[in-house]
Design an enzyme around this catalytic site. Structure first.
Site, PDB file in Angstrom:
ATOM      1  N   GLN A  48      -1.773   2.884  -5.041  1.00  0.00           N
ATOM      2  CA  GLN A  48      -2.866   3.503  -4.273  1.00  0.00           C
ATOM      3  C   GLN A  48      -4.241   3.335  -4.915  1.00  0.00           C
ATOM      4  O   GLN A  48      -5.233   3.133  -4.219  1.00  0.00           O
ATOM      5  CB  GLN A  48      -2.545   4.953  -3.984  1.00  0.00           C
ATOM      6  CG  GLN A  48      -1.472   4.991  -2.902  1.00  0.00           C
ATOM      7  CD  GLN A  48      -1.143   6.359  -2.376  1.00  0.00           C
ATOM      8  OE1 GLN A  48      -1.797   7.328  -2.703  1.00  0.00           O
ATOM      9  NE2 GLN A  48      -0.125   6.421  -1.562  1.00  0.00           N
ATOM     10  N   ASP A  92      -5.748  -0.038  -3.897  1.00  0.00           N
ATOM     11  CA  ASP A  92      -5.763  -0.360  -2.471  1.00  0.00           C
ATOM     12  C   ASP A  92      -7.186  -0.651  -1.973  1.00  0.00           C
ATOM     13  O   ASP A  92      -7.869   0.199  -1.406  1.00  0.00           O
ATOM     14  CB  ASP A  92      -5.127   0.805  -1.695  1.00  0.00           C
ATOM     15  CG  ASP A  92      -4.967   0.497  -0.222  1.00  0.00           C
ATOM     16  OD1 ASP A  92      -5.434  -0.573   0.224  1.00  0.00           O
ATOM     17  OD2 ASP A  92      -4.389   1.334   0.494  1.00  0.00           O
ATOM     18  N   SER A 145      -7.945  -0.272   1.849  1.00  0.00           N
ATOM     19  CA  SER A 145      -8.300   1.073   2.309  1.00  0.00           C
ATOM     20  C   SER A 145      -9.695   1.468   1.876  1.00  0.00           C
ATOM     21  O   SER A 145     -10.466   2.038   2.659  1.00  0.00           O
ATOM     22  CB  SER A 145      -7.304   2.106   1.768  1.00  0.00           C
ATOM     23  OG  SER A 145      -6.076   1.981   2.426  1.00  0.00           O
ATOM     24  N   TYR A 164       2.038  -1.214   9.824  1.00  0.00           N
ATOM     25  CA  TYR A 164       1.050  -1.938  10.621  1.00  0.00           C
ATOM     26  C   TYR A 164       1.503  -2.053  12.070  1.00  0.00           C
ATOM     27  O   TYR A 164       2.655  -1.773  12.396  1.00  0.00           O
ATOM     28  CB  TYR A 164       0.848  -3.352  10.048  1.00  0.00           C
ATOM     29  CG  TYR A 164       0.215  -3.362   8.687  1.00  0.00           C
ATOM     30  CD1 TYR A 164      -1.153  -3.130   8.537  1.00  0.00           C
ATOM     31  CD2 TYR A 164       0.959  -3.580   7.544  1.00  0.00           C
ATOM     32  CE1 TYR A 164      -1.749  -3.132   7.292  1.00  0.00           C
ATOM     33  CE2 TYR A 164       0.371  -3.582   6.292  1.00  0.00           C
ATOM     34  CZ  TYR A 164      -0.984  -3.351   6.171  1.00  0.00           C
ATOM     35  OH  TYR A 164      -1.568  -3.341   4.934  1.00  0.00           O
ATOM     36  N   ARG A 204       0.801  -1.228   0.000  1.00  0.00           N
ATOM     37  CA  ARG A 204       0.000   0.000   0.000  1.00  0.00           C
ATOM     38  C   ARG A 204       0.830   1.273   0.000  1.00  0.00           C
ATOM     39  O   ARG A 204       0.328   2.335  -0.337  1.00  0.00           O
ATOM     40  CB  ARG A 204      -0.916  -0.001   1.231  1.00  0.00           C
ATOM     41  CG  ARG A 204      -1.789  -1.222   1.253  1.00  0.00           C
ATOM     42  CD  ARG A 204      -2.327  -1.480   2.631  1.00  0.00           C
ATOM     43  NE  ARG A 204      -3.510  -0.708   2.899  1.00  0.00           N
ATOM     44  CZ  ARG A 204      -4.095  -0.670   4.082  1.00  0.00           C
ATOM     45  NH1 ARG A 204      -3.583  -1.333   5.093  1.00  0.00           N
ATOM     46  NH2 ARG A 204      -5.172   0.042   4.267  1.00  0.00           N
TER      47      ARG A 204
HETATM   48  P1  NAD Z   1      -5.251  -2.493  10.140  1.00  0.00           P
HETATM   49  O1  NAD Z   1      -6.598  -2.707   9.580  1.00  0.00           O
HETATM   50  O2  NAD Z   1      -4.230  -3.556   9.962  1.00  0.00           O
HETATM   51  O3  NAD Z   1      -5.416  -2.224  11.711  1.00  0.00           O
HETATM   52  C1  NAD Z   1      -6.265  -1.234  12.209  1.00  0.00           C
HETATM   53  C2  NAD Z   1      -5.589  -0.523  13.339  1.00  0.00           C
HETATM   54  O4  NAD Z   1      -5.523  -1.367  14.481  1.00  0.00           O
HETATM   55  C3  NAD Z   1      -4.152  -0.103  13.051  1.00  0.00           C
HETATM   56  O5  NAD Z   1      -4.051   1.305  13.147  1.00  0.00           O
HETATM   57  C4  NAD Z   1      -3.338  -0.805  14.116  1.00  0.00           C
HETATM   58  O6  NAD Z   1      -2.234  -0.045  14.565  1.00  0.00           O
HETATM   59  C5  NAD Z   1      -4.365  -1.010  15.199  1.00  0.00           C
HETATM   60  N1  NAD Z   1      -4.039  -2.061  16.186  1.00  0.00           N
HETATM   61  C6  NAD Z   1      -3.535  -3.290  15.960  1.00  0.00           C
HETATM   62  N2  NAD Z   1      -3.373  -3.927  17.138  1.00  0.00           N
HETATM   63  C7  NAD Z   1      -3.802  -3.097  18.108  1.00  0.00           C
HETATM   64  C8  NAD Z   1      -3.902  -3.212  19.532  1.00  0.00           C
HETATM   65  N3  NAD Z   1      -3.521  -4.290  20.170  1.00  0.00           N
HETATM   66  N4  NAD Z   1      -4.388  -2.141  20.188  1.00  0.00           N
HETATM   67  C9  NAD Z   1      -4.786  -1.023  19.543  1.00  0.00           C
HETATM   68  N5  NAD Z   1      -4.722  -0.861  18.222  1.00  0.00           N
HETATM   69  C10 NAD Z   1      -4.237  -1.887  17.501  1.00  0.00           C
HETATM   70  O7  NAD Z   1      -4.624  -1.119   9.671  1.00  0.00           O
HETATM   71  P2  NAD Z   1      -4.972  -0.251   8.393  1.00  0.00           P
HETATM   72  O8  NAD Z   1      -6.126   0.615   8.666  1.00  0.00           O
HETATM   73  O9  NAD Z   1      -5.075  -1.173   7.248  1.00  0.00           O
HETATM   74  O10 NAD Z   1      -3.712   0.695   8.262  1.00  0.00           O
HETATM   75  C11 NAD Z   1      -2.445   0.278   8.680  1.00  0.00           C
HETATM   76  C12 NAD Z   1      -1.373   1.203   8.190  1.00  0.00           C
HETATM   77  O11 NAD Z   1      -1.305   1.253   6.783  1.00  0.00           O
HETATM   78  C13 NAD Z   1      -1.473   2.633   8.652  1.00  0.00           C
HETATM   79  O12 NAD Z   1      -0.185   3.020   9.035  1.00  0.00           O
HETATM   80  C14 NAD Z   1      -1.864   3.384   7.429  1.00  0.00           C
HETATM   81  O13 NAD Z   1      -1.439   4.726   7.449  1.00  0.00           O
HETATM   82  C15 NAD Z   1      -1.113   2.591   6.411  1.00  0.00           C
HETATM   83  N6  NAD Z   1      -1.650   2.848   5.087  1.00  0.00           N
HETATM   84  C16 NAD Z   1      -0.831   3.443   4.198  1.00  0.00           C
HETATM   85  C17 NAD Z   1      -1.301   3.722   2.929  1.00  0.00           C
HETATM   86  C18 NAD Z   1      -0.410   4.403   1.945  1.00  0.00           C
HETATM   87  O14 NAD Z   1       0.736   4.654   2.245  1.00  0.00           O
HETATM   88  N7  NAD Z   1      -0.915   4.697   0.800  1.00  0.00           N
HETATM   89  C19 NAD Z   1      -2.573   3.368   2.581  1.00  0.00           C
HETATM   90  C20 NAD Z   1      -3.385   2.748   3.516  1.00  0.00           C
HETATM   91  C21 NAD Z   1      -2.903   2.488   4.780  1.00  0.00           C
END
Ligand code: NAD
Length: 398
Positions: free
Chosen positions: A127, A130, A133, A228, A121
């Site tokens: 993007q 994705d 997202s 993550y 991602r």
């Molecule tokens: P995810 O669905 O894997 O997890 C959701 C959230 O749960 C995360 O923020 C994670 O830190 C949190 N989590 C996990 N274990 C936990 C715990 N024990 N207690 C509390 N919180 C906990 O995550 P996501 O929404 O898919 O996104 C993950 C990362 O990917 C983020 O850093 C996001 O910025 C990044 N991302 C980047 C891009 C990009 O660069 N284009 C796009 C999408 C997402």
């Protein structure tokens, strides 16, 4: 090249891999599109709309036998797997990290399997593809609405001739894509919102949405690879649950979105924390699945009311409940990936390309994705300590 959309395997799944708008785009790029009759019914797209966009409406048999690439939202069922043939491509959100059995079956079938949920991602060119997202955004938005609908009081401060209603206190656990959207939506509904995540970098994101970030002293930062979270140790998990319990007891509504890729969703709210919540409180658990959930006792797809009057909604499949929007976004994601993979009218696999290596899981009878080389290893330790019995890596529990 022929691509086919078939009806989804999961009976409750209402999304479709393509919407008519995406069909037109793929046709313009020179692809033939086959759509199984009725595949768009759940997302309010009749066969006629697909036909008008240039698709051929066919039977499932025809779609599966004629297609060079089969497009799905979720993993295929056993019947479909047996119909896939050598050299055929399958694109979908296949959950390969938690389903090594499916991965092996797809490799044995000689299928080129492409899993959108593994997309790298952070690559700028990924993007538009994705799907994690796009679907998480929808899920987070809908989670706030589901919570508001289940809560027997108002989200906003309301001053009326019949009295004043105080705003609801909403806590969102996990501040990734879904969590931030849930925070934003709950705020727009007028609630007083706080958020928590183990990744400290989310603090400023939570604050930028006008919510308060909760910091725990018992658990340190737990950022893992690729943006993550890492999985917490058993001690950290317990300390987290104990410290969170104090915050949980003060909330009217909790929305949980915490995930660790390839692992059981972390349990953040235990039975003791739930027992301290006030009657009428609501928990919407977006992590609820057969593998467990973020809240103890949550059941996937079900609403449970505890003895002390807390409503726990197992809401692991929210994007499907907004099937029109979710299908439109997913169709854009999968079309972008498909067009990225196709050169001169056929699939041009190049595993030296970082994006392709990130999403292609099987090829020529082999499991080719590095994260799946030994599929049982990353999942078994996490799945073995199930709070409600043991869950097997094939996705069933007993
Ligand atoms: P995810 O669905 O894997 O997890 C959701 C959230 O749960 C995360 O923020 C994670 O830190 C949190 N989590 C996990 N274990 C936990 C715990 N024990 N207690 C509390 N919180 C906990 O995550 P996501 O929404 O898919 O996104 C993950 C990362 O990917 C983020 O850093 C996001 O910025 C990044 N991302 C980047 C891009 C990009 O660069 N284009 C796009 C999408 C997402």
């Amino acid at each position: 090249m022929k691509v086919a959309v078939v009806k989804e395997a999961a009976p409750a799944e209402r999304r479709a891999a393509l919407v008519p708008e995406a069909v037109a785009k793929l046709r313009a790029a020179g692809l033939e599109v086959l759509v199984e009759s009725g595949a768009g019914k759940g997302s309010w797209h009749p066969d006629k709309s697909y036909a008008e966009a240039g698709a051929a409406i066919v039977s499932r048999d025809e779609a599966l036998s004629a297609a060079d690439a089969v497009l799905t939202v979720g993993p295929p069922d056993q019947q479909t797997i047996t119909r896939l043939r050598k050299g055929q491509a399958l694109l979908g959100m296949l959950s390969p990290l938690t389903d090594p059995v499916l991965v092996r079956q797809l490799a044995d079938a000689g299928v080129t399997a492409v899993s959108l949920d593994l997309i790298p991602r952070t690559l700028p060119r990924a993007q538009a593809m994705d799907a994690l997202s796009s679907q998480a955004n929808i899920a987070g938005y809908k989670a706030a609405l589901v919570a508001a609908a289940a809560y027997g009081r108002f989200f906003p401060l309301l001053i009326t001739a019949a009295g004043t209603a105080r705003p609801a206190k909403v806590l969102v656990l996990g501040a990734g894509v879904a969590g931030l959207q849930a925070i934003g939506t709950a705020r727009r509904l007028g609630a007083v919102v706080s958020g928590y995540d183990v990744r400290p970098e989310t603090k400023s994101e939570v604050a930028s949405l006008g919510a308060t970030f909760i910091e725990l002293t018992a658990v340190g930062p737990a950022s893992g690879e690729g943006g993550y979270a890492r999985e917490l140790t058993a001690e950290e998990r317990q300390a987290q649950q104990e410290e969170l319990a104090g915050h949980i007891a003060q909330q009217d509504v909790i929305i949980t979105t915490a995930q660790v890729p390839g692992r059981r969703p972390p349990q953040l709210i235990n039975a003791s924390a739930i027992s301290a919540m006030a009657p009428g409180s609501v928990i919407v658990d977006m992590g609820a699945s057969e593998l467990g959930g973020n809240a103890e006792g949550s059941q996937p797809g079900e609403t449970v009311v505890t003895g002390n009057g807390v409503t726990i909604i197992g809401a692991g499949t929210l994007p499907s409940t907004m099937s029109a929007a979710a299908s439109a976004m997913y169709a854009r994601n999968i079309s972008a990936l498909l067009l990225y993979l196709v050169k001169d009218g056929s699939l041009a696999v190049d595993l030296s390309d970082e994006l392709q290596a990130g999403v292609i899981i099987t090829r020529d009878g082999q499991v080719v994705h590095p994260a799946l080389a030994e599929p049982a290893a990353p999942t078994e330790p996490a799945l073995a300590d199930s709070p409600g019995g043991t869950a097997r890596v094939d996705g069933t529990s007993h």
